[in-house]
Motif scaffolding. Structure first.
Motif, PDB file in Angstrom:
ATOM      1  N   GLN A   1      12.895   4.654  13.691  1.00  0.00           N
ATOM      2  CA  GLN A   1      14.299   4.562  13.646  1.00  0.00           C
ATOM      3  C   GLN A   1      14.648   3.431  12.893  1.00  0.00           C
ATOM      4  OE1 GLN A   1      16.965   2.138  14.726  1.00  0.00           O
ATOM      5  NE2 GLN A   1      18.019   3.518  13.518  1.00  0.00           N
ATOM      6  N   MET A   2      14.080   2.429  12.991  1.00  0.00           N
ATOM      7  CA  MET A   2      14.320   1.070  12.171  1.00  0.00           C
ATOM      8  C   MET A   2      14.194   1.314  11.017  1.00  0.00           C
ATOM      9  SD  MET A   2      16.076  -1.278  13.941  1.00  0.00           S
ATOM     10  CE  MET A   2      15.925  -2.693  13.363  1.00  0.00           C
ATOM     11  N   ALA A   3      13.054   1.957  10.475  1.00  0.00           N
ATOM     12  CA  ALA A   3      12.446   1.961   9.278  1.00  0.00           C
ATOM     13  C   ALA A   3      12.870   3.264   8.084  1.00  0.00           C
ATOM     14  CB  ALA A   3      11.131   2.040   9.208  1.00  0.00           C
ATOM     15  N   GLY A   4      13.055   4.301   9.048  1.00  0.00           N
ATOM     16  CA  GLY A   4      13.385   5.546   8.607  1.00  0.00           C
ATOM     17  C   GLY A   4      14.888   6.136   8.861  1.00  0.00           C
ATOM     18  N   LEU A   5      15.024   6.470  10.028  1.00  0.00           N
ATOM     19  CA  LEU A   5      16.220   7.363  10.319  1.00  0.00           C
ATOM     20  C   LEU A   5      17.600   6.717  10.094  1.00  0.00           C
ATOM     21  CD1 LEU A   5      17.280   9.920  11.518  1.00  0.00           C
ATOM     22  CD2 LEU A   5      17.627   8.978  13.961  1.00  0.00           C
TER      23      LEU A   5
ATOM     24  N   ASN B   1      16.197  21.271  19.209  1.00  0.00           N
ATOM     25  CA  ASN B   1      15.664  20.106  20.142  1.00  0.00           C
ATOM     26  C   ASN B   1      16.569  18.884  20.055  1.00  0.00           C
ATOM     27  OD1 ASN B   1      13.529  21.641  21.182  1.00  0.00           O
ATOM     28  ND2 ASN B   1      12.738  21.229  19.161  1.00  0.00           N
ATOM     29  N   VAL B   2      17.110  18.568  18.780  1.00  0.00           N
ATOM     30  CA  VAL B   2      17.885  17.350  18.904  1.00  0.00           C
ATOM     31  C   VAL B   2      19.434  17.665  19.373  1.00  0.00           C
ATOM     32  CG1 VAL B   2      19.302  15.690  16.663  1.00  0.00           C
ATOM     33  CG2 VAL B   2      16.954  16.696  16.422  1.00  0.00           C
TER      34      VAL B   2
ATOM     35  N   LYS C   1       8.113  18.388  21.514  1.00  0.00           N
ATOM     36  CA  LYS C   1       7.038  18.077  22.273  1.00  0.00           C
ATOM     37  C   LYS C   1       7.013  17.730  23.566  1.00  0.00           C
ATOM     38  CE  LYS C   1       4.206  17.133  18.240  1.00  0.00           C
ATOM     39  NZ  LYS C   1       3.597  15.967  17.286  1.00  0.00           N
ATOM     40  N   THR C   2       8.094  16.809  23.610  1.00  0.00           N
ATOM     41  CA  THR C   2       8.586  16.209  24.906  1.00  0.00           C
ATOM     42  C   THR C   2       9.287  16.918  25.956  1.00  0.00           C
ATOM     43  OG1 THR C   2      10.549  14.907  24.280  1.00  0.00           O
ATOM     44  CG2 THR C   2       8.349  13.753  24.008  1.00  0.00           C
ATOM     45  N   SER C   3       9.908  17.935  25.211  1.00  0.00           N
ATOM     46  CA  SER C   3      11.056  18.621  26.099  1.00  0.00           C
ATOM     47  C   SER C   3      12.025  17.622  26.986  1.00  0.00           C
ATOM     48  CB  SER C   3      10.237  19.683  26.956  1.00  0.00           C
ATOM     49  OG  SER C   3       9.643  20.538  26.428  1.00  0.00           O
ATOM     50  N   ALA C   4      12.124  16.428  26.558  1.00  0.00           N
ATOM     51  CA  ALA C   4      12.804  15.536  27.309  1.00  0.00           C
ATOM     52  C   ALA C   4      13.573  14.624  26.376  1.00  0.00           C
ATOM     53  CB  ALA C   4      12.384  14.855  28.413  1.00  0.00           C
ATOM     54  N   TYR C   5      13.179  13.381  26.279  1.00  0.00           N
ATOM     55  CA  TYR C   5      13.660  12.252  25.456  1.00  0.00           C
ATOM     56  C   TYR C   5      12.790  12.064  24.357  1.00  0.00           C
ATOM     57  CZ  TYR C   5      17.383  11.960  29.140  1.00  0.00           C
ATOM     58  OH  TYR C   5      18.401  12.403  29.677  1.00  0.00           O
ATOM     59  N   VAL C   6      12.947  11.074  23.544  1.00  0.00           N
ATOM     60  CA  VAL C   6      12.289  10.854  22.263  1.00  0.00           C
ATOM     61  C   VAL C   6      10.782  10.196  22.453  1.00  0.00           C
ATOM     62  CG1 VAL C   6      11.840   9.302  20.336  1.00  0.00           C
ATOM     63  CG2 VAL C   6      14.262  10.091  20.986  1.00  0.00           C
TER      64      VAL C   6
ATOM     65  N   LEU D   1      13.812  13.833   8.038  1.00  0.00           N
ATOM     66  CA  LEU D   1      13.658  13.010   9.338  1.00  0.00           C
ATOM     67  C   LEU D   1      14.285  13.413  10.303  1.00  0.00           C
ATOM     68  CD1 LEU D   1      14.525   9.369   7.598  1.00  0.00           C
ATOM     69  CD2 LEU D   1      12.360  10.127   8.687  1.00  0.00           C
ATOM     70  N   TYR D   2      15.273  14.148  10.255  1.00  0.00           N
ATOM     71  CA  TYR D   2      15.980  14.987  11.700  1.00  0.00           C
ATOM     72  C   TYR D   2      14.818  16.143  11.801  1.00  0.00           C
ATOM     73  CZ  TYR D   2      21.062  13.808  11.605  1.00  0.00           C
ATOM     74  OH  TYR D   2      21.892  13.094  11.901  1.00  0.00           O
ATOM     75  N   GLY D   3      14.088  16.476  11.164  1.00  0.00           N
ATOM     76  CA  GLY D   3      12.840  17.551  11.519  1.00  0.00           C
ATOM     77  C   GLY D   3      11.801  16.839  12.327  1.00  0.00           C
ATOM     78  N   VAL D   4      11.556  15.543  11.837  1.00  0.00           N
ATOM     79  CA  VAL D   4      10.624  14.990  12.584  1.00  0.00           C
ATOM     80  C   VAL D   4      11.026  14.694  14.015  1.00  0.00           C
ATOM     81  CG1 VAL D   4       9.541  12.676  12.792  1.00  0.00           C
ATOM     82  CG2 VAL D   4       9.533  13.716  10.508  1.00  0.00           C
ATOM     83  N   LEU D   5      12.485  14.364  14.032  1.00  0.00           N
ATOM     84  CA  LEU D   5      12.949  13.909  15.286  1.00  0.00           C
ATOM     85  C   LEU D   5      12.976  15.170  16.445  1.00  0.00           C
ATOM     86  CD1 LEU D   5      14.168  12.015  17.409  1.00  0.00           C
ATOM     87  CD2 LEU D   5      16.564  12.679  16.286  1.00  0.00           C
ATOM     88  N   ASP D   6      13.270  16.384  15.735  1.00  0.00           N
ATOM     89  CA  ASP D   6      13.380  17.641  16.307  1.00  0.00           C
ATOM     90  C   ASP D   6      11.904  18.053  16.794  1.00  0.00           C
ATOM     91  OD1 ASP D   6      15.328  20.045  16.896  1.00  0.00           O
ATOM     92  OD2 ASP D   6      13.574  21.010  15.897  1.00  0.00           O
ATOM     93  N   ARG D   7      10.852  18.033  15.995  1.00  0.00           N
ATOM     94  CA  ARG D   7       9.439  18.392  16.598  1.00  0.00           C
ATOM     95  C   ARG D   7       9.134  17.420  17.690  1.00  0.00           C
ATOM     96  NH1 ARG D   7       9.013  18.899  10.983  1.00  0.00           N
ATOM     97  NH2 ARG D   7       8.091  16.819  10.772  1.00  0.00           N
TER      98      ARG D   7
END
Length: 239
Positions: A104-108, A185-186, A150-155, A140-146
């Protein structure tokens, strides 16, 4: 008591949300970034990068003198370690959570910040810059969505500082022209996090009266006045 040097921005919200989640006592010290208060010698002594937020912990865990921290990722880790919450203690869980905070700090954050700047605030609309940062923000939204798929919960699995870091920047999606319908997922995660009472309380902190974003404010935040304020503050700090 923790002093929170703050303005109501995505980065500011990270720490007000964290403090509300932890239930720690804190004192909000507004920093008017449009007026250039982030360049004052007092603030630079706490946040040498002249960016909000920053904190001063007046009761650090080591029992010593007040301790200051700047940069939101570092502040989140500091507060998590101080309280033993929202950061796993096991090697794998801790590393995974910190990896997503660093993401998040470096990308999003930076990429959404740059897209927001060129698409919404820049006096000159530069198509290449807008397209460049919009494409990266979408990626980056796509990275977060994937990851959330995977977690089906939180990040990072359980609710953690990774979610607290990412959520405030996801709040900018409408203003920046994104729809979370493209990232199911987001969208699910965003609704769950926003519904937390502590998150709502953190977002309500310091809703200061917003001054007009005029040319003078633009110069202070983005242009020549920012450089001149920095040069003056550097000179003051050497006295």
């Amino acid at each position: 008591m923790i002093d929170l040097y703050y303005a109501p921005t995505p980065n500011g919200w990270k720490i007000s949300i964290m403090l509300e989640e932890l239930g720690l006592s804190y004192n909000v010290i507004p920093v008017n970034i449009r007026a250039g208060e982030q360049f004052s010698a007092e603030f630079l002594a706490i946040s040498p990068n002249n960016r909000i937020p920053a904190i001063v912990d007046r009761a650090p865990a080591d029992g010593g003198a007040p301790f200051s921290a700047f940069e939101t990722g570092a502040i989140l880790v500091y507060l998590a370690e101080k309280t033993g919450r929202f950061l796993p203690s096991d090697l794998r869980g801790r590393s995974t959570t910190i990896q997503w905070v660093m993401w998040q700090m470096a990308g999003l954050g930076p990429m959404l910040g740059q897209h927001g700047h060129f698409a919404l605030y820049a006096a000159e609309k530069i198509p290449y810059a807008i397209s460049r940062y919009r494409d990266e923000a979408a990626r980056l939204y796509g990275v977060l969505d994937r990851q959330l798929g995977k977690t089906s919960a939180y990040v990072a699995g359980d609710y953690s500082i990774a979610d607290i870091a990412c959520f405030p920047w996801a709040m900018t999606h409408k203003a920046q022209g994104f729809t979370l319908d493209d990232y199911p997922n987001v969208k699910r995660w965003y609704a769950e996090v926003r519904a937390r009472p502590q998150v709502q309380a953190g977002l309500a902190i310091g809703k200061f009266v917003k001054e007009p974003f005029d040319e003078e404010s633009r110069k202070i935040m983005f242009g020549e006045r920012a450089r001149s304020c920095w040069e003056r503050s550097s000179a003051w700090s050497s006295w």
